[in-house]
Design a protein around this motif. Structure first.
Motif, PDB file in Angstrom:
ATOM      1  N   LYS A   3       0.868  -0.956  -0.181  1.00  0.00           N
ATOM      2  CA  LYS A   3      -0.167   0.090   0.256  1.00  0.00           C
ATOM      3  C   LYS A   3       1.009   1.653  -0.339  1.00  0.00           C
ATOM      4  N   LEU A   4       0.888   2.387  -1.574  1.00  0.00           N
ATOM      5  CA  LEU A   4       2.099   2.625  -1.297  1.00  0.00           C
ATOM      6  C   LEU A   4       0.968   4.263  -1.415  1.00  0.00           C
ATOM      7  N   LEU A   5       1.482   5.734  -0.717  1.00  0.00           N
ATOM      8  CA  LEU A   5       1.005   6.909  -1.098  1.00  0.00           C
ATOM      9  C   LEU A   5       1.970   7.744  -1.919  1.00  0.00           C
ATOM     10  N   ILE A   6       1.875   8.385  -3.262  1.00  0.00           N
ATOM     11  CA  ILE A   6       2.337   8.937  -3.286  1.00  0.00           C
ATOM     12  C   ILE A   6       1.768  10.683  -3.378  1.00  0.00           C
ATOM     13  N   VAL A   7       3.056  10.922  -2.826  1.00  0.00           N
ATOM     14  CA  VAL A   7       3.072  12.952  -2.950  1.00  0.00           C
ATOM     15  C   VAL A   7       3.084  13.111  -3.684  1.00  0.00           C
ATOM     16  N   GLU A   8       2.820  14.265  -4.755  1.00  0.00           N
ATOM     17  CA  GLU A   8       3.546  14.621  -5.967  1.00  0.00           C
ATOM     18  C   GLU A   8       2.665  15.894  -6.177  1.00  0.00           C
ATOM     19  N   ASP A   9       2.755  17.683  -6.837  1.00  0.00           N
ATOM     20  CA  ASP A   9       1.917  18.057  -7.142  1.00  0.00           C
ATOM     21  C   ASP A   9       2.413  18.442  -8.035  1.00  0.00           C
ATOM     22  N   ASP A  10       2.692  18.519  -8.974  1.00  0.00           N
ATOM     23  CA  ASP A  10       3.249  17.679 -11.027  1.00  0.00           C
ATOM     24  C   ASP A  10       2.553  16.710 -11.079  1.00  0.00           C
ATOM     25  N   GLU A  11       1.145  17.258 -11.863  1.00  0.00           N
ATOM     26  CA  GLU A  11       0.067  15.682 -12.045  1.00  0.00           C
ATOM     27  C   GLU A  11       0.429  14.506 -13.283  1.00  0.00           C
ATOM     28  N   SER A  12       2.102  15.288 -14.547  1.00  0.00           N
ATOM     29  CA  SER A  12       2.560  14.151 -15.300  1.00  0.00           C
ATOM     30  C   SER A  12       2.815  13.250 -14.021  1.00  0.00           C
ATOM     31  N   VAL A  13       4.197  13.834 -13.375  1.00  0.00           N
ATOM     32  CA  VAL A  13       5.224  13.152 -12.399  1.00  0.00           C
ATOM     33  C   VAL A  13       4.182  11.904 -11.276  1.00  0.00           C
ATOM     34  N   ARG A  14       3.446  12.985 -10.778  1.00  0.00           N
ATOM     35  CA  ARG A  14       2.764  11.411 -10.106  1.00  0.00           C
ATOM     36  C   ARG A  14       1.587  10.601 -10.944  1.00  0.00           C
ATOM     37  N   THR A  15       0.854  10.856 -12.338  1.00  0.00           N
ATOM     38  CA  THR A  15       0.934   9.558 -12.967  1.00  0.00           C
ATOM     39  C   THR A  15       1.839   8.367 -13.103  1.00  0.00           C
ATOM     40  N   LEU A  16       2.871   9.347 -13.577  1.00  0.00           N
ATOM     41  CA  LEU A  16       3.607   8.553 -14.123  1.00  0.00           C
ATOM     42  C   LEU A  16       4.112   7.542 -12.741  1.00  0.00           C
ATOM     43  N   ALA A  17       4.319   7.726 -12.122  1.00  0.00           N
ATOM     44  CA  ALA A  17       4.588   7.446 -10.603  1.00  0.00           C
ATOM     45  C   ALA A  17       3.706   6.261 -11.030  1.00  0.00           C
ATOM     46  N   ALA A  18       3.221   6.951  -9.997  1.00  0.00           N
ATOM     47  CA  ALA A  18       1.400   6.107  -9.414  1.00  0.00           C
ATOM     48  C   ALA A  18       1.428   4.384 -10.550  1.00  0.00           C
ATOM     49  N   ARG A  19       1.188   5.004 -12.148  1.00  0.00           N
ATOM     50  CA  ARG A  19       0.729   4.452 -13.082  1.00  0.00           C
ATOM     51  C   ARG A  19       1.999   2.692 -12.837  1.00  0.00           C
ATOM     52  N   ALA A  20       3.532   3.711 -12.308  1.00  0.00           N
ATOM     53  CA  ALA A  20       4.382   2.265 -12.891  1.00  0.00           C
ATOM     54  C   ALA A  20       4.447   1.375 -11.542  1.00  0.00           C
ATOM     55  N   LEU A  21       3.736   2.007 -10.268  1.00  0.00           N
ATOM     56  CA  LEU A  21       3.980   1.328  -9.241  1.00  0.00           C
ATOM     57  C   LEU A  21       2.844   0.822  -9.191  1.00  0.00           C
TER      58      LEU A  21
END
Length: 123
Positions: A3-21
């Motif tokens: 169970k992970l939490l991604i905290v990122e204000d840049d939508e493209s980075v947030r989406t990239l990291a979330a999808r990868a994980l």
């Protein structure tokens, strides 16, 4: 599956990291800044295997969020991300609170590997 939490204000980075994980089978929640991230951590009662947060964000940065989260949930595992050398230096003051600082920009493979390595250390 973690169970992970991604905290990122840049939508493209947030989406990239979330999808990868998510591709690695992890359950990923996202927050758009440190204040929202801290609220999300509190709502989950610290129940994340790892929190991955950007350092430089509006309202509350990742270092403030990590410090507050660690005070309330001392066993929480936190990784930070940054593209700024000065922010990386600030993160060095958090030894014992954070696991790692991931340099941005990162590849899908790199974020997956770094999170995977951190998870395997605590399995």
């Amino acid at each position: 599956m973690a169970k992970l939490l991604i905290v990122e204000d840049d939508e493209s980075v947030r989406t990239l990291a979330a999808r990868a994980l998510e591709r690695d089978g992890h359950n990923v929640t996202i927050a758009t800044d440190g204040a929202q991230g801290l609220d999300t951590i509190r709502q989950a009662r610290g129940g994340y295997d790892i929190v991955v947060s950007d350092i430089r964000m509006p309202e509350m940065d990742g270092i403030e969020m990590a410090t507050a989260a660690a005070r309330e949930f001392p066993t929480m595992k936190i990784m930070l991300m940054t593209g700024y050398a000065d922010q990386r230096e600030r993160a060095e003051e958090l030894n014992g609170i954070i696991l790692d600082v991931v340099q941005k920009p990162f590849t899908l493979a790199e974020i997956r590997a770094r999170v995977g390595k951190a998870l395997s250390c605590f399995a």
